[in-house]
Design a protein around this motif. Structure first.
Motif, mmCIF file in Angstrom:
data_model
loop_
_atom_site.group_PDB
_atom_site.id
_atom_site.type_symbol
_atom_site.label_atom_id
_atom_site.label_comp_id
_atom_site.label_asym_id
_atom_site.label_seq_id
_atom_site.Cartn_x
_atom_site.Cartn_y
_atom_site.Cartn_z
ATOM 1 N N GLY A 27 0.780 -1.225 0.000
ATOM 2 C CA GLY A 27 0.000 0.000 0.000
ATOM 3 C C GLY A 27 0.815 1.279 0.000
ATOM 4 O O GLY A 27 0.254 2.369 -0.164
ATOM 5 N N PHE A 28 2.130 1.182 0.169
ATOM 6 C CA PHE A 28 2.986 2.370 0.244
ATOM 7 C C PHE A 28 3.445 2.752 -1.165
ATOM 8 O O PHE A 28 4.049 1.930 -1.867
ATOM 9 C CB PHE A 28 4.197 2.082 1.134
ATOM 10 N N PRO A 29 3.175 3.999 -1.613
ATOM 11 C CA PRO A 29 3.529 4.388 -2.981
ATOM 12 C C PRO A 29 5.021 4.659 -3.153
ATOM 13 O O PRO A 29 5.637 5.364 -2.351
ATOM 14 C CB PRO A 29 2.709 5.659 -3.216
ATOM 15 N N ILE A 30 5.576 4.085 -4.207
ATOM 16 C CA ILE A 30 6.979 4.287 -4.566
ATOM 17 C C ILE A 30 7.029 4.746 -6.018
ATOM 18 O O ILE A 30 6.446 4.107 -6.899
ATOM 19 C CB ILE A 30 7.795 2.996 -4.382
ATOM 20 N N PHE A 31 7.707 5.867 -6.247
ATOM 21 C CA PHE A 31 7.858 6.422 -7.587
ATOM 22 C C PHE A 31 9.276 6.119 -8.066
ATOM 23 O O PHE A 31 10.248 6.627 -7.500
ATOM 24 C CB PHE A 31 7.602 7.927 -7.576
ATOM 25 N N ALA A 32 9.388 5.299 -9.098
ATOM 26 C CA ALA A 32 10.693 4.822 -9.554
ATOM 27 C C ALA A 32 10.957 5.260 -10.988
ATOM 28 O O ALA A 32 10.046 5.273 -11.824
ATOM 29 C CB ALA A 32 10.765 3.301 -9.450
ATOM 30 N N VAL A 33 12.211 5.598 -11.279
ATOM 31 C CA VAL A 33 12.601 5.970 -12.637
ATOM 32 C C VAL A 33 13.288 4.787 -13.309
ATOM 33 O O VAL A 33 13.813 3.886 -12.651
ATOM 34 C CB VAL A 33 13.529 7.200 -12.643
ATOM 35 N N ASN A 34 13.247 4.817 -14.647
ATOM 36 C CA ASN A 34 13.815 3.757 -15.489
ATOM 37 C C ASN A 34 13.070 2.437 -15.366
ATOM 38 O O ASN A 34 13.585 1.388 -15.756
ATOM 39 C CB ASN A 34 15.308 3.538 -15.199
ATOM 40 N N VAL A 35 11.868 2.469 -14.815
ATOM 41 C CA VAL A 35 11.000 1.293 -14.819
ATOM 42 C C VAL A 35 9.643 1.711 -15.374
ATOM 43 O O VAL A 35 9.270 2.892 -15.336
ATOM 44 C CB VAL A 35 10.846 0.665 -13.418
ATOM 45 N N PHE A 36 8.889 0.711 -15.882
ATOM 46 C CA PHE A 36 7.641 0.990 -16.575
ATOM 47 C C PHE A 36 6.580 -0.025 -16.167
ATOM 48 O O PHE A 36 6.905 -1.094 -15.630
ATOM 49 C CB PHE A 36 7.861 0.943 -18.093
ATOM 50 N N PRO A 37 5.303 0.286 -16.402
ATOM 51 C CA PRO A 37 4.252 -0.687 -16.106
ATOM 52 C C PRO A 37 4.531 -2.022 -16.792
ATOM 53 O O PRO A 37 4.912 -2.071 -17.960
ATOM 54 C CB PRO A 37 2.996 -0.013 -16.678
ATOM 55 N N GLY A 38 4.354 -3.092 -16.047
ATOM 56 C CA GLY A 38 4.643 -4.426 -16.560
ATOM 57 C C GLY A 38 6.004 -4.949 -16.164
ATOM 58 O O GLY A 38 6.265 -6.154 -16.242
ATOM 59 N N VAL A 46 15.848 6.331 -2.804
ATOM 60 C CA VAL A 46 16.776 7.465 -2.731
ATOM 61 C C VAL A 46 16.169 8.638 -1.976
ATOM 62 O O VAL A 46 16.874 9.592 -1.625
ATOM 63 C CB VAL A 46 17.199 7.915 -4.143
ATOM 64 N N GLU A 47 14.873 8.584 -1.711
ATOM 65 C CA GLU A 47 14.188 9.615 -0.926
ATOM 66 C C GLU A 47 12.990 8.959 -0.258
ATOM 67 O O GLU A 47 12.230 8.238 -0.912
ATOM 68 C CB GLU A 47 13.731 10.767 -1.820
ATOM 69 N N VAL A 48 12.840 9.193 1.022
ATOM 70 C CA VAL A 48 11.727 8.598 1.767
ATOM 71 C C VAL A 48 11.012 9.699 2.539
ATOM 72 O O VAL A 48 11.624 10.413 3.339
ATOM 73 C CB VAL A 48 12.207 7.501 2.734
ATOM 74 N N LYS A 49 9.719 9.841 2.274
ATOM 75 C CA LYS A 49 8.868 10.778 2.993
ATOM 76 C C LYS A 49 7.810 9.986 3.760
ATOM 77 O O LYS A 49 7.715 8.761 3.646
ATOM 78 C CB LYS A 49 8.199 11.747 2.019
ATOM 79 N N LYS A 50 7.005 10.711 4.525
ATOM 80 C CA LYS A 50 5.984 10.042 5.325
ATOM 81 C C LYS A 50 4.986 9.291 4.453
ATOM 82 O O LYS A 50 4.553 8.186 4.801
ATOM 83 C CB LYS A 50 5.250 11.070 6.187
ATOM 84 N N GLY A 51 4.637 9.895 3.293
ATOM 85 C CA GLY A 51 3.583 9.293 2.486
ATOM 86 C C GLY A 51 4.023 8.647 1.199
ATOM 87 O O GLY A 51 3.197 8.078 0.474
ATOM 88 N N PHE A 52 5.327 8.701 0.858
ATOM 89 C CA PHE A 52 5.792 8.105 -0.392
ATOM 90 C C PHE A 52 7.311 8.019 -0.379
ATOM 91 O O PHE A 52 7.980 8.570 0.505
ATOM 92 C CB PHE A 52 5.332 8.935 -1.601
ATOM 93 N N ALA A 53 7.851 7.331 -1.396
ATOM 94 C CA ALA A 53 9.303 7.255 -1.571
ATOM 95 C C ALA A 53 9.631 7.357 -3.051
ATOM 96 O O ALA A 53 8.792 7.066 -3.913
ATOM 97 C CB ALA A 53 9.851 5.955 -0.995
ATOM 98 N N ARG A 54 10.870 7.771 -3.346
ATOM 99 C CA ARG A 54 11.383 7.782 -4.714
ATOM 100 C C ARG A 54 12.524 6.784 -4.807
ATOM 101 O O ARG A 54 13.259 6.576 -3.827
ATOM 102 C CB ARG A 54 11.851 9.178 -5.119
#
Length: 384
Positions: A27-38, A46-54
């Motif tokens: 349930g925790f949202p992670i926004f990742a670069v160089n990856v795609f759906p599938g 590389v960054e962690v906040k209360k409501g999400f991470a990168r």
């Protein structure tokens, strides 16, 4: 609780504004670069906040069917084109989804019109902002000021730029012969706009593009392949206006859109804040077009009513007072060219709240292989 440096396995479900892929782990949202759906991928936070991470990609475990064989050897690190590994048809599909989601989530617009897609060929950049660090010349790496040397296989810059710049870098490093014996003078600077016009690579001086005069310090639309498409779409919107007395072009640049409007309307007022661009707008426009050199936000209160208003603001969009003035003084139709779906959704919502209806949406793929979304929209007065 997650921490910076943690590695997790993700399965992204969507691409979002800004270009990252969204995945949820417990349930925790992670926004990742160089990856795609599938994809199934191992990423490092590389960054962690209360409501999400990168996160950045560490290992691609199972590649998505959305992927293509990346034609560029530096695609995974170069910040000039973050979606190069994504199939071109899926890029357009993702951009359409990002625009709809921005309108729904930011603008609270749930009845948006269908989006018409306008794809572009590659090697599209008329102007490329490159950087130099030692003998390396290229775009910055993703989320970094490290310069990634431009590859000759680059699909973003002009074809000749992709060949000339790497050879210049080899000369600077003393690593062999180059097709251009001496680098352009301005490439000694840390940052430079490189233009490619009709096959010529130019770094300074005057230019002529599609009949418009400008110099390398002025703003001009970047995509060489969609210039005529943009002009035709704006002219189509303007042609719907019954009375052709006055048109206003806000953030007018060198007069790219003002010129065709001046052939359709008795009077055109072009407002541009850059002294360089305003000077060339006066060169490019006929006598029935008046160029006002002033920031739009400062001059908006002085503008007269007009049948048609066109605006092409920067990525941040435009200010509330500009939206209010446009909504009050436009008699028939507004056309808005936006380079950011989030700020466009915000501004569109303000126009709708002021009594206008979003009537058309065209998605112009001015920046293939990147997450950038360019939208041309039109607004008509809502029926009361």
């Amino acid at each position: 609780m997650y921490h910076i440096g943690d590695q997790v396995v993700v399965e992204p479900t969507a691409l979002v504004a800004g270009g990252a892929a969204l995945a949820r782990v417990d349930g925790f949202p992670i926004f990742a670069v160089n990856v795609f759906p599938g994809d199934i991928a191992r990423v490092e936070l590389v960054e962690v906040k209360k409501g999400f991470a990168r996160a950045d990609l560490v290992e691609l475990i199972t590649p998505s069917p959305w992927r293509r064989a990346a034609p560029c050897p530096i695609a995974s690190e170069c910040g000039g084109c973050d979606w190069t590994a994504l199939r071109l048809d899926k890029q357009l599909e993702a951009k359409r989804g990002i625009l709809f989601e921005s309108l729904r989530r930011i603008g609270k617009i749930h009845d948006a019109p269908e989006i018409t897609l306008h794809p572009s060929a590659l090697n599209y950049r008329l102007r490329s902002r490159l950087h130099r660090d030692g003998d390396a010349i290229g775009f910055y790496a993703m989320r970094s000021n490290r310069v990634v040397p431009l590859a000759e296989e680059c699909e973003v810059v002009g074809v000749n730029t992709a060949h000339v710049i790497p050879s210049v870098a080899r000369d600077l490093g003393g690593r062999g012969n180059a097709s251009q014996p001496h680098p352009p003078r301005s490439l000694a600077d840390a940052r430079e706009d490189i233009w490619e016009i009709d096959g010529r690579v130019i770094t300074e001086g005057e230019l002529s593009i599609a009949g418009y005069r400008l110099n390398t310090d002025a703003f001009f639309q970047v995509n060489r392949h969609l210039l005529q498409t943009m002009l035709q779409l704006v002219q189509t919107h303007a042609s719907d206006v019954r009375s052709k007395k006055t048109a206003i072009d806000l953030y007018a640049g060198v007069g790219f859109f003002s010129a065709p409007l001046a052939r359709m309307f008795e009077r055109v007022i072009a407002v541009e804040g850059s002294p360089v661009s305003a000077r060339y707008a006066r060169v490019n426009l006929p006598a029935n077009a008046k160029v006002i050199e002033a920031p739009v936000e400062r001059h908006i209160a002085k503008l007269p009513p007009a049948e048609f208003v066109f605006l092409d603001p920067p990525r941040a969009g435009t200010r509330p007072e500009v939206i209010r003035a446009i909504a009050e003084r436009t008699k028939e139709k507004i056309a808005y060219l936006s380079c950011d779906p989030v700020t466009f959704a915000r501004d569109a919502s303000r126009l709708i709240a002021s009594g206008w209806r979003l009537s058309t949406l065209d998605l112009l793929d001015l920046f293939p292989n990147t997450h950038h979304v360019e939208t041309l929209s039109s607004f008509e007065r809502a029926q009361t």
